[in-house]
Design an enzyme around this catalytic site. Structure first.
Site: not given
Length: 149
Positions: A25, A102
């Site tokens: 991430y 996302h």
């Protein structure tokens, strides 16, 4: 005249950005993402309402509040993408354009992440562009609101 309001909604665990799995991430925090969204929205002539929750019910309530209040929704539903028919139904009932974001490319990850209930009803989906996907989502939303796609 007020600016079109875009709800930028974030689901479970996104408050852990910058700490949780930075190899997946990245190192940006949710505060960094909010700042990116605010700067991008300002340049596009949009207002944002940026929120994060770890509660599915709270996220659904926020989506329902968007009906009649917001012009569109940019949402990172996180893990709820793969499990929440209730969130999908709430987004449908909001009757607004939806851009799903996302940070990672969910299609390059575990098999269970490949399916998103939200993608089925979203106007568009962005994944794999890191936190920059939020800025791209707002750009896409501005275009949608202008009547282009």
């Amino acid at each position: 005249m007020s600016l079109p309001l875009i709800a930028v909604l974030n689901g479970p665990n996104l408050n852990m950005l910058g700490l949780r799995q930075p190899e997946v991430y990245g190192s940006a925090t949710l505060d960094d993402v909010e700042q990116l969204c605010a700067e991008t929205a300002e340049g596009l002539g949009l207002a944002i309402d940026f929120r994060q929750t770890n509660s599915e019910g709270e996220l659904i309530s926020w989506v329902q509040e968007c009906r009649g209040r917001a012009s569109g929704i940019v949402i990172n539903p996180a893990g709820l993408s793969h499990t929440s028919i209730s969130l999908m139904d709430a987004l449908l009932s909001a009757e607004l354009p939806v851009v799903e974001v996302h940070i990672s490319n969910i299609h390059r990850r575990e098999q269970f992440r490949h399916h998103s209930y939200i993608s089925k009803i979203a106007t568009g989906v962005l994944c794999g562009f890191g936190t920059h996907g939020y800025a791209l989502g707002l750009i896409a939303m501005a275009r949608i609101l202008e009547g282009g796609q």
